[in-house]
Design a protein around this motif. Structure first.
Motif, mmCIF file in Angstrom:
data_model
loop_
_atom_site.group_PDB
_atom_site.id
_atom_site.type_symbol
_atom_site.label_atom_id
_atom_site.label_comp_id
_atom_site.label_asym_id
_atom_site.label_seq_id
_atom_site.Cartn_x
_atom_site.Cartn_y
_atom_site.Cartn_z
ATOM 1 N N SER A 93 3.159 -4.930 4.033
ATOM 2 C CA SER A 93 2.789 -5.818 5.148
ATOM 3 C C SER A 93 2.920 -7.270 4.709
ATOM 4 O O SER A 93 2.467 -7.647 3.624
ATOM 5 N N ASP A 122 -10.940 4.352 -0.836
ATOM 6 C CA ASP A 122 -11.317 3.941 0.515
ATOM 7 C C ASP A 122 -12.533 3.046 0.381
ATOM 8 O O ASP A 122 -13.647 3.524 0.203
ATOM 9 N N LEU A 165 -7.350 -4.325 6.644
ATOM 10 C CA LEU A 165 -6.054 -3.965 6.088
ATOM 11 C C LEU A 165 -6.125 -3.725 4.583
ATOM 12 O O LEU A 165 -5.324 -2.962 4.040
ATOM 13 N N ALA A 182 -0.914 3.106 7.895
ATOM 14 C CA ALA A 182 -1.307 3.242 6.490
ATOM 15 C C ALA A 182 -0.621 4.443 5.863
ATOM 16 O O ALA A 182 -0.218 5.377 6.571
ATOM 17 N N ASP A 185 -3.315 -0.072 -4.426
ATOM 18 C CA ASP A 185 -2.845 -0.978 -3.389
ATOM 19 C C ASP A 185 -3.076 -2.402 -3.885
ATOM 20 O O ASP A 185 -4.111 -2.695 -4.493
ATOM 21 N N ALA A 223 0.855 -1.193 0.000
ATOM 22 C CA ALA A 223 0.000 0.000 0.000
ATOM 23 C C ALA A 223 0.886 1.235 0.000
ATOM 24 O O ALA A 223 1.872 1.297 0.741
#
Length: 351
Positions: free
Chosen positions: A330, A191, A81, A307, A36, A29
């Protein structure tokens, strides 16, 4: 040190698939102009003759939600996530292993080709139109001095009649949307299923994560050329008036003359801009370039909620700094646990 017991789950169109057991995942991300991306690996718990949705001739592109929580905390709730659309699957039936790749909702803009010219629209209207065409909701909050500006072909070739396949440099809706956001000093990202465009954040109005005492590994990189000074040169022209306009900006003041010294000069050319517009654009270009003079990469125990576009305080060897989070990589597996690689740059003033 507190003990954690992290648990992960993956939802497909809002439901857990009992056939799939998550073995590992990787999420890339960033605040850069890109989707992402999540890669996941599952063990498949299947019975003979069972019909599996991912074995179909044309599997459904499911909406994938990856979540984690700490079961040591009695009030812990699931934290998302990653959310995105399934892009690619690879099923090894003999080994009962399924791998999949997903992109977030920004992929809808990446895949949407710009076919038409655009006439008589403000920048905010253009972003809303593109979001709607891509099947996304829109949360657009451009600065007040930018939201009502007319954009695109209106200024370049006036009231063009033959709009279809108009001459412009944009191939995808994402190209156009990122250009509008960049010039308005805004972040553009997905989002969930919403396209978000809002002014760049700064340390003063952000939630800062303090990782000074929890970093596993730190790598500090300095660009000596950028540290010696950055000058942005913005140039524009008006073909009808046969006039040119230019300005130099060194991060402090504007000048009409080329700089003298060792500063690195970066030149950008844009058509049909007034001097005040060039000065505003120069400030944004300078901030984005100068941010790369210092890059800090840290490896940390995975932190739920970290983030891009947030801020983090770390020790850099010769002091402590609060830097903007540019990228979070991650990685989780049942064998090695949850760790993150975080790229930090100086974004204190935005841009």
């Amino acid at each position: 040190m507190s003990i954690r017991n992290l648990e992960a789950q993956v939802l497909f169109d809002g439901q857990v698939d009992p056939v799939l057991a998550l073995l590992q995942f990787e999420i890339d991300a960033s605040r850069y102009e890109a989707c992402d991306v999540a890669s996941m690996r599952f063990a498949v718990r299947t019975k003979a003759q069972q019909n599996l949705w991912f074995e179909a001739e044309q599997p459904t592109r499911k909406w994938v939600t990856l979540q984690m929580r700490d079961t040591q905390n009695a009030v812990s709730s699931w934290i998302t996530l990653f959310e995105g659309r399934l892009d690619h699957i690879d099923y090894a039936a003999e080994h009962a292993v399924l791998e999949m790749e997903c992109r977030d909702a920004l992929a809808a803009l990446m895949d949407l080709r710009v076919q038409d010219a655009w006439l008589n629209h403000t920048q905010q209207e253009l972003l809303q139109i593109m979001a709607q065409a891509a099947g996304l909701n829109a949360t657009i909050a451009l600065p007040s001095d930018q939201a009502t500006l007319m954009a695109g072909q209106f200024w370049q070739i006036e009231h063009k009649r033959g709009a279809l396949m108009g001459q412009h440099r944009f191939q995808t809706a994402a190209d156009l949307a990122f250009t509008i956001a960049r010039d308005a000093f805004c972040d553009l990202y997905a989002d969930g299923t919403s396209l978000v465009c809002q002014p760049l954040g700064s340390v003063s109005d952000a939630n800062v994560t303090d990782m000074r005492n929890a970093v596993l590994e730190t790598n500090v990189a300095r660009d000596l050329q950028l540290l010696s000074g950055v000058v942005v040169h913005m140039a524009s022209w008006d073909s009808r008036q046969r006039s040119t306009t230019q300005v130099y900006y060194d991060g402090v003041s504007f000048s009409q003359e080329a700089p003298v010294g060792n500063a690195s000069v970066h030149t950008f050319r844009v058509p049909g801009r007034r001097l005040d517009e060039l000065q505003r654009l120069a400030q944004g270009k300078h901030a984005r370039i100068a941010a790369h003079a210092l890059s800090v990469r840290v490896r940390i125990p995975g932190v739920l909620g970290i983030a891009p576009r947030a801020f983090m305080t770390v020790s850099t060897g010769n002091g402590e700094k609060t830097l903007g989070i540019d990228q979070v990589f991650s990685r989780f597996s049942v064998e090695q646990g949850f760790v993150q690689q975080v790229v930090l740059r100086d974004r204190g003033g935005g841009a």
